[in-house]
Write an enzyme that holds these catalytic residues in place. Structure first.
Site, PDB file in Angstrom:
ATOM      1  N   ASP A   1      15.298  56.951  26.631  1.00  0.00           N
ATOM      2  CA  ASP A   1      16.333  57.496  27.691  1.00  0.00           C
ATOM      3  C   ASP A   1      15.902  56.160  28.936  1.00  0.00           C
ATOM      4  O   ASP A   1      15.135  55.412  28.605  1.00  0.00           O
ATOM      5  CB  ASP A   1      15.567  58.961  28.208  1.00  0.00           C
ATOM      6  CG  ASP A   1      16.606  59.525  29.087  1.00  0.00           C
ATOM      7  OD1 ASP A   1      17.540  59.023  29.424  1.00  0.00           O
ATOM      8  OD2 ASP A   1      16.343  60.760  29.297  1.00  0.00           O
TER       9      ASP A   1
ATOM     10  N   ASP B   1      23.114  57.323  33.056  1.00  0.00           N
ATOM     11  CA  ASP B   1      24.238  58.378  33.694  1.00  0.00           C
ATOM     12  C   ASP B   1      23.777  58.818  35.000  1.00  0.00           C
ATOM     13  O   ASP B   1      22.710  58.615  35.505  1.00  0.00           O
ATOM     14  CB  ASP B   1      24.010  59.419  32.478  1.00  0.00           C
ATOM     15  CG  ASP B   1      22.938  60.042  32.292  1.00  0.00           C
ATOM     16  OD1 ASP B   1      22.030  59.329  32.186  1.00  0.00           O
ATOM     17  OD2 ASP B   1      22.664  61.258  32.195  1.00  0.00           O
TER      18      ASP B   1
ATOM     19  N   GLY C   1      22.159  67.113  32.650  1.00  0.00           N
ATOM     20  CA  GLY C   1      21.849  67.870  33.858  1.00  0.00           C
ATOM     21  C   GLY C   1      21.766  69.433  33.650  1.00  0.00           C
ATOM     22  O   GLY C   1      21.832  70.175  34.204  1.00  0.00           O
TER      23      GLY C   1
END
Ligand code: GUN
Length: 598
Positions: free
Chosen positions: A82, A117, A183
């Site tokens: 990540d 992102d 999210g």
């Protein structure tokens, strides 16, 4: 790199291969801190995990210059990294840019690189989320220009379905396969499972069917069945360790706190080694390790269970049973059911497992809704207490009352009319001898065959053959219709399991002659006809076109682009999947060399 091996609704068992590292999905990737790998890597290996996820930002910040992340962690399975976006959401103040993080992840040999992102919050306004979605898309383009490595492109969109759809369409327009749904952690933290399911399925609806869907941060096993049924293939979890630090024990029904247990620990191969008292009296770090190990074990066990349920085509039953663990999971399941038009396209017409009634939601399953909309009669039905109805009533042409609605008695052996279990329903397996032997029973079975054929192939059997000319063979034991012949040639067999027809060679050719193109067909190029005539299965990369009305499991006719008959078989994928997938089986071929002998 991704192919489907088994499927049940939107749930699927897949095989993802990146850099020769293969994982079976659904899969859980445990989160490992890159500088706290011990003892976790060993525990993770011992439990058989094929992939993990770690944080490249922590490595980047501490200027870790080692070459290969696999060597650093001592893990040779699949490693996803990540990008620091989540740290930014939790702690703020992350400075690394998208291009820095993408280049860095490439340098340390990550198998799946995640872009930086923009994390949207459920409290963000539509405008804020929209600009985050657009910025994330620009970063994805930037990343695609920086590296050719395998990449995760997160779908954002906050709690706005239109922005989820937009994000999925934008990201899906880039040549890419792997898409995490981002999210969603704050939604899960507030038990808003319904919005999570919505985010997953709306993303899925706007991506190609061969996309790998990862639910970012969905680490609680209680939620796995529903998420898999909604289309998620991969999960990651730091819950196992976070929860363990607070003495919280994961189960597939929820979480229990060690402090509040007074009788017995939840059962697992890990916790069974200790008594409640031993665990409570242990020093904290030892206890945390054991609980974390249990948490991982139970999460992995649930993933394996889900894969078994998919193989048994029992995922809908299993999910309905599991969502009863929490009212808000049930709420989320109800949300999923509202996506009927999409779900229905991936749903077979019959399954290995019967439908078990659990409540009103059972009637809203896509398979059930579809047959009710198509076949239920608007007229009174006869109440019969035992199934299959005609075994009990004998050869009576009538409409019968079923828990699904009123249906022609001819459908009484067809899925799910017979293959369903409701409270208060019982079965009559045997048909009375004198009925089986009668001519009326045989005539009834021919009318029944004609009806089922029309349900399955959209034209009645009588359009293909003169019903007076066919011969039928019944099962000696049960008196059920088995085979239909014309001039001693087998045309069709009625399957005992689901009361639907299987095509035989001559039947498939007859059907092809009567059904207008493109009905029931899969089109392939002429070049591969020899390959198919040898009985080899049809792979999706050879599919040129396909009838949109087909569903997985349907009987199909394989033709060339000029509609010349080649072969026949059983669809494994949905039409969209046949078009999208570049690897894996599309149709199980059933032609035999003896079919071609004369
Ligand atoms: N981990 C949990 N949620 C997210 C997310 O939205 N984006 C990224 N990159 N990582 C996450």
């Amino acid at each position: 790199m991704f192919q489907i091996l088994h499927r049940d609704g939107l749930g699927r068992i897949g095989e993802l291969t990146v850099n020769n590292r293969r994982i079976l999905t659904p899969a859980l990737l445990p989160v490992v801190h890159p500088f706290m790998k011990d003892p976790w890597i060993q525990v993770i290996k011992d439990l058989g995990f094929e992939g993990i996820i770690t944080n490249s930002y922590i490595l980047f910040k501490r200027k870790f210059e080692g070459k290969d992340i696999h060597d650093h962690l001592g893990f040779n399975g699949l490693i996803m990294t990540d990008s620091g976006t989540f740290q930014d959401y939790v702690y703020g103040g992350i400075e690394a840019t998208n291009s820095q993080m993408v280049t860095y992840q490439e340098k340390i040999n990550s198998d799946i690189i995640t872009i930086r992102d923009v994390f949207s919050l459920p409290t963000d306004s539509w405008e804020q989320v929209n600009s985050g979605v657009e910025e994330t898309y620009s970063r994805a383009i930037e990343a695609k220009n920086l590296t050719k490595n395998y990449m995760a492109l997160p779908i954002q969109g906050g709690k706005f379905p239109d922005l989820r759809a937009k994000s999925a369409r934008l990201m899906g327009s880039l040549d890419n396969e792997y898409f995490p749904i981002g999210g969603i952690v704050p939604l899960m933290e507030s038990y808003n499972y319904s919005s999570v399911v919505e985010a997953v399925i709306v993303s899925k609806m706007n991506l190609k069917t061969n996309s790998v869907i990862h639910a970012f941060g969905a680490g609680h096993p209680m939620f796995f069945p529903l998420l898999v049924l909604s289309g998620a293939d991969i999960f990651d979890s730091s819950a196992y360790i976070k929860y363990a630090r607070d003495g919280r024990i994961l189960t597939n029904e929820g979480t229990v706190e060690l402090n509040y247990i007074s009788e017995e620990l939840p059962q697992s191969a890990i916790l069974d080694k200790y008594t409640l008292r031993e665990l409570k009296e242990m020093n904290e770090s030892e206890r945390t390790l054991i609980i974390a190990e249990h948490n991982l074990y139970i999460s992995q066990k649930e993933i394996k269970r889900i894969r078994e349920e998919i193989r048994q085509e029992n995922l809908w039953n299993y999910t309905e049973y599991r969502v009863r663990a929490h009212p808000l999971l049930l709420d989320a399941y109800r949300k999923l059911l509202t996506f009927y038009n999409f779900l229905e396209r991936f749903e077979s017409r019959s399954k290995r497992s019967p439908i078990f009634y659990t409540g009103d939601e059972t009637f809203l399953r896509p398979l059930v809704r579809r047959i009710v909309e198509k076949e239920a009669k608007n007229q009174e039905g006869l109440q019969v207490n035992k199934k299959p109805y005609s075994f009990y009533l004998g050869p009576v042409d009538t409409v019968v009352k079923t828990p699904f609605g009123n249906f022609s008695i001819y459908m009484d052996e067809t899925y799910p009319i017979a293959q369903s279990v409701f409270p208060g329903e019982y079965y009559e397996k045997e048909i009375k001898e004198e009925i089986i032997k009668s001519q009326e029973w045989k005539d009834f079975l021919i009318r029944k065959a004609n009806y089922i054929f029309r349900y399955q192939f959209s034209i009645p059997l009588s359009n293909l053959v003169d019903l007076k000319e066919i011969q039928i063979r019944l099962s000696k034991n049960t008196g059920k219709l088995r085979n239909i012949y014309l001039n001693d040639k087998l045309l069709f067999s009625l399957r005992a399991e689901d009361g639907l027809f299987t095509l035989a060679y001559e039947g498939a050719k007859l059907l092809h002659g009567k059904l207008e193109k493109p009905r029931q067909r899969v089109f392939v190029s002429k070049d591969i006809s020899n390959f198919l005539l040898e009985g080899k299965n049809l792979f999706s990369k050879f599919v040129k076109d396909v009838d949109d009305n087909l569903r997985p499991g349907d009987e199909v006719i394989i033709v060339d682009e000029e509609d010349q008959f080649i072969s026949f078989g059983r669809a494994i994928l949905s039409p969209e999947e046949m078009r999208d997938f570049k690897s894996g089986l599309a149709v199980k071929n059933r032609i035999k060399s003896r079919d071609l002998e004369n």
